[in-house]
Write a protein that holds these residues in place. Structure first.
Motif, PDB file in Angstrom:
ATOM      1  N   CYS A   1       0.834  -1.206   0.000  1.00 17.58           N
ATOM      2  CA  CYS A   1       0.000   0.000   0.000  1.00 17.58           C
ATOM      3  C   CYS A   1       0.866   1.252   0.000  1.00 17.58           C
ATOM      4  CB  CYS A   1      -0.918   0.008   1.219  1.00 17.58           C
ATOM      5  SG  CYS A   1      -2.040  -1.376   1.268  1.00 17.58           S
ATOM      6  N   GLY A   2       1.750   1.348  -0.957  1.00 21.33           N
ATOM      7  CA  GLY A   2       2.646   2.486  -1.002  1.00 21.33           C
ATOM      8  C   GLY A   2       1.943   3.762  -1.423  1.00 21.33           C
ATOM      9  N   LYS A   3       2.456   4.866  -0.944  1.00 16.82           N
ATOM     10  CA  LYS A   3       1.916   6.155  -1.324  1.00 16.82           C
ATOM     11  C   LYS A   3       2.718   6.693  -2.493  1.00 16.82           C
ATOM     12  CE  LYS A   3      -0.018   7.431   3.097  1.00 16.82           C
ATOM     13  NZ  LYS A   3      -0.126   8.467   4.116  1.00 16.82           N
ATOM     14  N   PHE A   4       2.108   7.549  -3.264  1.00 19.65           N
ATOM     15  CA  PHE A   4       2.768   8.164  -4.404  1.00 19.65           C
ATOM     16  C   PHE A   4       2.218   9.569  -4.574  1.00 19.65           C
ATOM     17  CE2 PHE A   4      -1.061   6.216  -5.956  1.00 19.65           C
ATOM     18  CZ  PHE A   4      -1.569   7.105  -6.896  1.00 19.65           C
ATOM     19  N   THR A   5       2.918  10.382  -5.331  1.00 24.18           N
ATOM     20  CA  THR A   5       2.475  11.745  -5.611  1.00 24.18           C
ATOM     21  C   THR A   5       1.964  11.805  -7.044  1.00 24.18           C
ATOM     22  OG1 THR A   5       4.097  12.632  -4.072  1.00 24.18           O
ATOM     23  CG2 THR A   5       3.169  14.172  -5.678  1.00 24.18           C
ATOM     24  N   CYS A   6       0.739  12.260  -7.209  1.00 23.11           N
ATOM     25  CA  CYS A   6       0.139  12.392  -8.529  1.00 23.11           C
ATOM     26  C   CYS A   6       0.827  13.531  -9.266  1.00 23.11           C
ATOM     27  CB  CYS A   6      -1.358  12.669  -8.396  1.00 23.11           C
ATOM     28  SG  CYS A   6      -2.187  12.954  -9.978  1.00 23.11           S
TER      29      CYS A   6
ATOM     30  N   GLN B   1      -0.870  15.851  -5.281  1.00 27.35           N
ATOM     31  CA  GLN B   1      -1.259  15.400  -3.950  1.00 27.35           C
ATOM     32  C   GLN B   1      -0.675  14.015  -3.701  1.00 27.35           C
ATOM     33  OE1 GLN B   1      -5.497  15.506  -3.489  1.00 27.35           O
ATOM     34  NE2 GLN B   1      -5.602  17.729  -3.657  1.00 27.35           N
ATOM     35  N   GLU B   2      -0.362  13.745  -2.429  1.00 23.78           N
ATOM     36  CA  GLU B   2       0.111  12.423  -2.061  1.00 23.78           C
ATOM     37  C   GLU B   2      -1.096  11.512  -1.911  1.00 23.78           C
ATOM     38  OE1 GLU B   2       2.467  10.320   1.563  1.00 23.78           O
ATOM     39  OE2 GLU B   2       3.225  12.263   0.880  1.00 23.78           O
ATOM     40  N   LYS B   3      -1.095  10.421  -2.637  1.00 24.14           N
ATOM     41  CA  LYS B   3      -2.244   9.516  -2.659  1.00 24.14           C
ATOM     42  C   LYS B   3      -1.781   8.088  -2.370  1.00 24.14           C
ATOM     43  CE  LYS B   3      -5.344  12.407  -4.587  1.00 24.14           C
ATOM     44  NZ  LYS B   3      -6.750  12.410  -4.662  1.00 24.14           N
ATOM     45  N   SER B   4      -2.721   7.263  -2.025  1.00 24.91           N
ATOM     46  CA  SER B   4      -2.499   5.820  -1.947  1.00 24.91           C
ATOM     47  C   SER B   4      -3.647   5.167  -2.694  1.00 24.91           C
ATOM     48  CB  SER B   4      -2.450   5.350  -0.495  1.00 24.91           C
ATOM     49  OG  SER B   4      -3.662   5.619   0.157  1.00 24.91           O
TER      50      SER B   4
ATOM     51  N   LYS C   1      -2.913   3.549  -8.889  1.00 24.23           N
ATOM     52  CA  LYS C   1      -2.229   4.590  -9.643  1.00 24.23           C
ATOM     53  C   LYS C   1      -2.106   4.138 -11.088  1.00 24.23           C
ATOM     54  CE  LYS C   1       2.462   3.111  -8.513  1.00 24.23           C
ATOM     55  NZ  LYS C   1       3.742   3.537  -7.946  1.00 24.23           N
TER      56      LYS C   1
ATOM     57  N   CYS D   1      -3.173   9.747 -10.249  1.00 23.33           N
ATOM     58  CA  CYS D   1      -4.063   9.113  -9.271  1.00 23.33           C
ATOM     59  C   CYS D   1      -5.368   8.707  -9.962  1.00 23.33           C
ATOM     60  CB  CYS D   1      -4.323  10.054  -8.098  1.00 23.33           C
ATOM     61  SG  CYS D   1      -5.288  11.523  -8.461  1.00 23.33           S
TER      62      CYS D   1
END
Length: 66
Positions: A21-26, A31-34, A37, A50
């Protein structure tokens, strides 16, 4: 012994499920999303989008007939 082995397996499964469940930036909304993607290539550059921005782009494409 069996309880200890079961506990170790549960701990490993928990850690593995959290690692996915890594987060990433769109790259569009910054925005930082999980979650889901999408990776697209735009003018030779790979961009990460995102799911919200991806849906909006698909709606815009449908409205424009693309």
């Amino acid at each position: 012994m069996k309880k200890r082995m079961l506990a170790m397996i549960l701990v490993m499964l928990t850690v593995l499920s959290l690692a996915g469940c890594g987060k990433f930036t769109c790259d569009l909304c910054s925005q930082e999303k999980s979650g889901k993607k999408h990776t697209e290539t735009v003018m030779g550059q790979k961009v990460t989008i995102c799911n919200d921005c991806y849906k909006q782009l698909e709606e815009l494409g449908s409205a424009l007939g693309l």
